[in-house]
Every structure is written in structure tokens, then in C-alpha cells.
Design a protein around this motif. Structure first.
Motif, PDB file in Angstrom:
ATOM      1  N   ALA A  59     -75.018 -45.306 -45.758  1.00 44.32           N
ATOM      2  CA  ALA A  59     -75.728 -46.075 -44.736  1.00 44.32           C
ATOM      3  C   ALA A  59     -75.731 -47.569 -45.060  1.00 44.32           C
ATOM      4  O   ALA A  59     -75.661 -48.411 -44.158  1.00 44.32           O
ATOM      5  CB  ALA A  59     -77.159 -45.558 -44.601  1.00 44.32           C
ATOM      6  N   CYS A  60     -75.815 -47.901 -46.349  1.00 46.68           N
ATOM      7  CA  CYS A  60     -75.878 -49.306 -46.760  1.00 46.68           C
ATOM      8  C   CYS A  60     -74.534 -50.023 -46.643  1.00 46.68           C
ATOM      9  O   CYS A  60     -74.495 -51.236 -46.402  1.00 46.68           O
ATOM     10  CB  CYS A  60     -76.350 -49.403 -48.206  1.00 46.68           C
ATOM     11  N   GLU A  61     -73.434 -49.286 -46.820  1.00 49.46           N
ATOM     12  CA  GLU A  61     -72.125 -49.940 -46.949  1.00 49.46           C
ATOM     13  C   GLU A  61     -71.792 -50.909 -45.820  1.00 49.46           C
ATOM     14  O   GLU A  61     -71.463 -52.079 -46.089  1.00 49.46           O
ATOM     15  CB  GLU A  61     -71.013 -48.896 -47.097  1.00 49.46           C
ATOM     16  N   PRO A  62     -71.853 -50.506 -44.538  1.00 45.47           N
ATOM     17  CA  PRO A  62     -71.489 -51.468 -43.490  1.00 45.47           C
ATOM     18  C   PRO A  62     -72.424 -52.664 -43.433  1.00 45.47           C
ATOM     19  O   PRO A  62     -71.992 -53.788 -43.131  1.00 45.47           O
ATOM     20  CB  PRO A  62     -71.538 -50.637 -42.204  1.00 45.47           C
ATOM     21  N   PHE A  68     -72.065 -59.602 -47.016  1.00 41.31           N
ATOM     22  CA  PHE A  68     -71.072 -60.303 -47.827  1.00 41.31           C
ATOM     23  C   PHE A  68     -70.356 -61.354 -46.975  1.00 41.31           C
ATOM     24  O   PHE A  68     -70.125 -62.476 -47.426  1.00 41.31           O
ATOM     25  CB  PHE A  68     -70.063 -59.304 -48.402  1.00 41.31           C
ATOM     26  N   LYS A  69     -70.022 -61.005 -45.746  1.00 41.38           N
ATOM     27  CA  LYS A  69     -69.359 -61.958 -44.858  1.00 41.38           C
ATOM     28  C   LYS A  69     -70.230 -63.193 -44.638  1.00 41.38           C
ATOM     29  O   LYS A  69     -69.724 -64.326 -44.611  1.00 41.38           O
ATOM     30  CB  LYS A  69     -69.056 -61.303 -43.512  1.00 41.38           C
ATOM     31  N   ARG A  76     -61.982 -63.946 -45.886  1.00 44.98           N
ATOM     32  CA  ARG A  76     -61.768 -63.128 -44.699  1.00 44.98           C
ATOM     33  C   ARG A  76     -61.868 -61.669 -45.131  1.00 44.98           C
ATOM     34  O   ARG A  76     -61.196 -61.255 -46.080  1.00 44.98           O
ATOM     35  CB  ARG A  76     -60.392 -63.412 -44.085  1.00 44.98           C
ATOM     36  N   VAL A  77     -62.709 -60.907 -44.461  1.00 42.14           N
ATOM     37  CA  VAL A  77     -62.980 -59.522 -44.848  1.00 42.14           C
ATOM     38  C   VAL A  77     -62.446 -58.592 -43.776  1.00 42.14           C
ATOM     39  O   VAL A  77     -62.760 -58.753 -42.591  1.00 42.14           O
ATOM     40  CB  VAL A  77     -64.490 -59.284 -45.046  1.00 42.14           C
ATOM     41  N   GLU A  78     -61.648 -57.614 -44.199  1.00 40.60           N
ATOM     42  CA  GLU A  78     -61.121 -56.607 -43.280  1.00 40.60           C
ATOM     43  C   GLU A  78     -61.456 -55.224 -43.819  1.00 40.60           C
ATOM     44  O   GLU A  78     -61.503 -55.007 -45.032  1.00 40.60           O
ATOM     45  CB  GLU A  78     -59.601 -56.748 -43.131  1.00 40.60           C
ATOM     46  N   HIS A  79     -61.688 -54.298 -42.896  1.00 43.36           N
ATOM     47  CA  HIS A  79     -61.993 -52.924 -43.307  1.00 43.36           C
ATOM     48  C   HIS A  79     -61.548 -51.960 -42.222  1.00 43.36           C
ATOM     49  O   HIS A  79     -61.763 -52.210 -41.033  1.00 43.36           O
ATOM     50  CB  HIS A  79     -63.495 -52.746 -43.538  1.00 43.36           C
ATOM     51  N   GLU A  80     -60.918 -50.872 -42.634  1.00 42.23           N
ATOM     52  CA  GLU A  80     -60.527 -49.802 -41.722  1.00 42.23           C
ATOM     53  C   GLU A  80     -61.096 -48.496 -42.248  1.00 42.23           C
ATOM     54  O   GLU A  80     -60.749 -48.057 -43.352  1.00 42.23           O
ATOM     55  CB  GLU A  80     -59.002 -49.708 -41.596  1.00 42.23           C
ATOM     56  N   ASP A  98     -63.566 -50.424 -49.642  1.00 43.55           N
ATOM     57  CA  ASP A  98     -64.716 -50.848 -48.851  1.00 43.55           C
ATOM     58  C   ASP A  98     -64.409 -52.138 -48.103  1.00 43.55           C
ATOM     59  O   ASP A  98     -65.093 -52.471 -47.142  1.00 43.55           O
ATOM     60  CB  ASP A  98     -65.940 -51.048 -49.751  1.00 43.55           C
ATOM     61  N   GLY A  99     -63.390 -52.856 -48.547  1.00 43.47           N
ATOM     62  CA  GLY A  99     -62.979 -54.064 -47.852  1.00 43.47           C
ATOM     63  C   GLY A  99     -61.783 -54.707 -48.523  1.00 43.47           C
ATOM     64  O   GLY A  99     -61.622 -54.608 -49.745  1.00 43.47           O
TER      65      GLY A  99
END
Length: 209
Positions: A59-62, A68-69, A76-80, A98-99
Motif C-alpha cells: 500500500a505504501c509503495e505508490p 520521492f518525485k 525522472r521516475v518511471e514505473h511499470e 519499484d522505479g
């Protein structure tokens, strides 16, 4: 985008970040033999998805990624979600990040997010100026797979000694400072996977006291 079930199934076919410390015998929760038994189909990995600490971390991760952003706009942070990256030469080495980061010069980095509860003074000391060894090995593995030049671990540390205490810390590692560690880890992971492919049980590696 792969489903979570597809992602979990794909993880069985290689060595992931959470496996790396076990390969070296440095995971306090899973030995190298236990990992080999899972990868050869002799045992099923324990399902820990319903544990409170795991649900809290998921739950905390996103939310932590978004923080962090905001705190580090220079990246630049990307995540899939549910994606698996494979090493270009050794596809059995995998990473679920995680990113992914890009700094202002275009260098590739990785973001790892951890949540943990500190239950003792020893736990707190372990995070004071470093990260626990198994997490450091996980970061090395991700740099190994992706070719990233640096890694940042964002940790949310909780304790309840009389009252709830929460802090966040950031730890940065440069690939150039750990080339020998990366070479050693690659050697050990490839040797471990040969044992999986040839169905050869490894000797148990006991952690140093």
C-alpha cells in the motif's frame, strides 16, 4: 501489462532481486538450498501476501514513489507495474523494479522502496548508517541486471516504543564503487542457476556468526 499472477509465475523462471541474498547464503529468512528447492519445483515459495507487513508495504509503495518525485525533482521516475526486466546476456537474471531513474545527465538508476518495523535497538542500529546486507545485495542485483549506474533505496522506518515513530531515509550507491561486488555476485548467481538447470543440489551455505 502482465497480471500479478503472470508476474508471480514468471519470477519462478529466474533469479530475482529478493533471491540474490539467498544465493550467497546471506538471506536471514531463506537459505540457498531452500531457494534451489523452489526453483527446481521441489517446494513452493511461502505465500506471504496476506501478512500485515507485506500489505502495508504494498500500500505504501505508490505513495512513497510519488513522494520521492516531489522531494527529488532532479530525477525522472518511471514505473511499470508487474514488469520483469531480464539481463541482456543472462535472461535467467531478472529484476522487478519499484522505479527506474534518470538523473540530469541521463544516467540510468534504480529506485528501491522498503518499509520495515524496528522492533529493537539492534534493528535501529542496522539502518543507522547503512542498509541491511540482504537489501544491499538486492540493489547490486538490480544494477547487475539493468546496467544502472546508481541505486537509491528509500526506506520508511516505523517503531512503536511507547508512541508511533516514523522516519524516512535515503541511501545512495554508485555502481563504480562496487564493481568487484557485482562481478562476484554475477559469478555466484550463474553458478547457482547451473545447479538449477542440472538438478544438482548445492551445499548449504551457513551465515558467518
Amino acid at each position: 501489462m502482465p497480471s500479478r499472477a503472470e508476474w508471480l509465475e514468471a519470477r519462478k523462471k529466474g533469479i530475482g532481486g529478493s533471491d540474490a541474498a539467498s544465493v550467497l547464503g546471506l538471506n536471514p529468512w531463506k537459505s540457498n538450498v531452500a531457494l534451489w528447492e523452489e526453483k527446481t519445483g521441489r517446494a513452493e515459495a511461502e505465500d506471504i501476501s496476506d501478512r500485515e507487513c507485506v500489505r502495508y508495504g504494498v500500500a505504501c509503495e505508490p505513495l512513497m514513489r510519488e513522494m520521492f518525485k516531489l522531494d527529488f525533482p532532479e530525477f525522472r521516475v518511471e514505473h511499470e507495474e508487474n514488469s520483469i526486466i531480464q539481463h541482456p546476456k543472462y535472461p535467467q537474471l531478472q529484476a522487478s523494479l519499484d522505479g527506474q531513474l534518470r538523473d540530469q545527465t541521463g544516467r540510468l538508476g534504480i529506485l528501491e522502496i522498503k518499509t520495515t518495523t524496528l522492533n529493537s535497538r539492534a534493528d535501529r542500529q542496522q539502518w543507522k548508517n547503512a542498509v541491511p546486507q540482504n537489501y544491499f545485495i538486492q540493489l547490486l542485483h538490480y544494477m547487475l541486471v539493468t546496467g544502472a549506474e546508481f541505486a537509491i533505496l528509500k526506506a520508511r522506518l516505523r517503531s512503536e516504543w511507547g508512541e508511533l515513530w516514523i522516519t524516512e531515509k535515503h541511501y545512495r550507491f554508485e555502481r563504480a564503487d562496487h564493481e568487484e561486488d557485482l562481478a562476484y555476485l554475477l559469478e555466484k548467481e550463474l553458478a547457482f542457476w547451473r545447479m538449477v538447470e542440472t538438478d544438482t543440489r548445492p551445499n548449504l551455505i551457513l551465515p558467518e556468526l
